[in-house]
Scaffold this motif. Structure first.
Motif, PDB file in Angstrom:
ATOM      1  N   UNK A  99       0.839  -1.198   0.000  1.00  0.00           N
ATOM      2  CA  UNK A  99       0.000   0.000   0.000  1.00  0.00           C
ATOM      3  C   UNK A  99       0.873   1.247   0.000  1.00  0.00           C
ATOM      4  N   UNK A 100       1.905   1.238  -0.853  1.00  0.00           N
ATOM      5  CA  UNK A 100       2.882   2.315  -0.870  1.00  0.00           C
ATOM      6  C   UNK A 100       2.237   3.666  -1.126  1.00  0.00           C
ATOM      7  N   UNK A 101       1.316   3.726  -2.073  1.00  0.00           N
ATOM      8  CA  UNK A 101       0.717   5.022  -2.399  1.00  0.00           C
ATOM      9  C   UNK A 101      -0.140   5.537  -1.250  1.00  0.00           C
ATOM     10  N   UNK A 102      -0.800   4.626  -0.532  1.00  0.00           N
ATOM     11  CA  UNK A 102      -1.563   5.054   0.631  1.00  0.00           C
ATOM     12  C   UNK A 102      -0.631   5.519   1.733  1.00  0.00           C
ATOM     13  N   UNK A 103       0.500   4.827   1.885  1.00  0.00           N
ATOM     14  CA  UNK A 103       1.496   5.247   2.870  1.00  0.00           C
ATOM     15  C   UNK A 103       2.013   6.645   2.544  1.00  0.00           C
ATOM     16  N   UNK A 107       2.193  10.174   4.677  1.00  0.00           N
ATOM     17  CA  UNK A 107       3.456  10.849   4.929  1.00  0.00           C
ATOM     18  C   UNK A 107       3.429  12.303   4.447  1.00  0.00           C
ATOM     19  N   UNK A 108       2.538  12.587   3.512  1.00  0.00           N
ATOM     20  CA  UNK A 108       2.483  13.915   2.906  1.00  0.00           C
ATOM     21  C   UNK A 108       2.125  14.956   3.970  1.00  0.00           C
ATOM     22  N   UNK A 109       2.956  15.975   4.093  1.00  0.00           N
ATOM     23  CA  UNK A 109       2.720  17.020   5.094  1.00  0.00           C
ATOM     24  C   UNK A 109       1.458  17.823   4.793  1.00  0.00           C
ATOM     25  N   UNK A 110       0.965  17.709   3.572  1.00  0.00           N
ATOM     26  CA  UNK A 110      -0.248  18.451   3.205  1.00  0.00           C
ATOM     27  C   UNK A 110      -1.523  17.697   3.574  1.00  0.00           C
ATOM     28  N   UNK A 111      -1.380  16.470   4.061  1.00  0.00           N
ATOM     29  CA  UNK A 111      -2.550  15.670   4.418  1.00  0.00           C
ATOM     30  C   UNK A 111      -3.200  16.204   5.688  1.00  0.00           C
ATOM     31  N   UNK A 112      -4.492  16.375   5.611  1.00  0.00           N
ATOM     32  CA  UNK A 112      -5.272  16.843   6.756  1.00  0.00           C
ATOM     33  C   UNK A 112      -6.465  15.911   6.946  1.00  0.00           C
ATOM     34  N   UNK A 113      -6.944  15.859   8.195  1.00  0.00           N
ATOM     35  CA  UNK A 113      -8.073  14.996   8.520  1.00  0.00           C
ATOM     36  C   UNK A 113      -9.207  15.833   9.069  1.00  0.00           C
ATOM     37  N   UNK A 114     -10.389  15.622   8.517  1.00  0.00           N
ATOM     38  CA  UNK A 114     -11.591  16.254   9.059  1.00  0.00           C
ATOM     39  C   UNK A 114     -12.389  15.177   9.776  1.00  0.00           C
ATOM     40  N   UNK A 179      -1.441   7.492  10.523  1.00  0.00           N
ATOM     41  CA  UNK A 179      -0.123   7.546   9.900  1.00  0.00           C
ATOM     42  C   UNK A 179       0.796   6.476  10.494  1.00  0.00           C
ATOM     43  N   UNK A 180       0.715   6.288  11.804  1.00  0.00           N
ATOM     44  CA  UNK A 180       1.559   5.301  12.464  1.00  0.00           C
ATOM     45  C   UNK A 180       1.335   3.893  11.951  1.00  0.00           C
ATOM     46  N   UNK A 181       0.125   3.602  11.505  1.00  0.00           N
ATOM     47  CA  UNK A 181      -0.170   2.268  10.989  1.00  0.00           C
ATOM     48  C   UNK A 181       0.554   1.994   9.683  1.00  0.00           C
TER      49      UNK A 181
END
Length: 257
Positions: A99-103, A107-114, A179-181
């Motif tokens: 699942x490299x692309x999901x990883x 890892x992307x610093x632009x990723x945000x969670x709502x 992210x830790x997963x």
């Protein structure tokens, strides 16, 4: 010209480098892997014997065994008692995907969670079966939307066991634990997970959240994570648009290790 007599390709290793910090057994495994990748050794060919490899490369029997062990672990060869070690044919059934692309998304610093929803509810029969709890047991229900640079990427639904001794804190509702997963950072408190991937299409709710049309192809990555007592800790699934995720792998020996 016999296959074994074919000249090596430029840039490939053909001898053990005694000055290298790389262990000899690892170097030998690389040499043999390159021979398989380049066609010097092909499917069903028998590798040189342990004695022959020791003499050819000036290494010990233990070095040869460890090198062959690496190739066995990589699925490139198989051994037959009393006959030797043979190059395995190309088998699509041995392909594995990650699942490299999901990883990379996590890892992307632009990723945000709502956090779309976070509440407790009684487990129905389906939830109870997945989490191995009695129907009616209170569980935490979470809905999250992960976005990258403002664009929705993944919709996540999850049911988490309520543990009075370890209340869920706000940070765990966000991307930190997820992210830790994928990259091993942080403390997830989880021992292992079972994941399955299936093709699906977006329903009305998913399509609206992911800014796509209903019925668009997507991937459903279902997961059950277990604690260190081997008890289910959470059950849920990631919904990702089909154009956001690709699965790639290499079957057989890659040109270079």
């Amino acid at each position: 010209m016999r296959r074994a007599d074919r000249p090596s390709r430029a840039g490939t290793r053909t001898e053990i480098d005694r000055t290298s910090f790389e262990p000899p057994y690892h170097q030998l495994a690389s040499i043999l892997r390159q021979q398989i990748a380049s066609g010097v050794l092909r499917a069903y060919d028998r590798l040189p014997s342990e004695v022959q490899l020791c003499e050819r490369y000036g290494v010990s029997p233990m070095t040869v065994r460890r090198a062959i062990g690496i190739l066995l672990d990589q699925g490139l060869v198989s051994t037959e008692q009393g006959r030797g070690t043979f190059v395995r044919p190309l088998l699509l059934s041995t392909a594995t995907f990650d699942l490299k692309e999901l990883e990379e998304l996590f890892r992307d610093e632009r990723t945000r969670v709502a956090i779309l929803e976070a509440r407790t509810l009684p487990a129905d029969e389906r939830i109870a079966r997945r989490l191995l709890v009695a129907p009616g047991t209170r569980v935490i229900f979470l809905r999250r939307l992960l976005s990258v640079a403002g664009e929705p990427a993944v919709y996540h639904r999850e049911y988490v066991i309520c543990d009075p001794e370890r209340p869920v804190i706000e940070a765990e509702l966000e991307v930190t634990t997820l992210r830790g997963l994928f990259d091993g950072s942080g403390e997830t408190g989880l021992k292992r997970g079972d994941l399955s991937i299936q093709a699906t299409v977006l329903n009305q709710e998913e399509a609206a959240l992911l800014k796509a049309a209903p019925g668009v192809a997507a991937f459903n990555i279902e997961h059950v994570f277990y604690d260190f007592d081997d008890r289910p800790a959470s059950w849920g699934w990631f919904i990702c648009r089909g154009d956001r995720l690709r699965f790639r792998t290499t079957v057989g020996a890659p040109p270079r290790a």
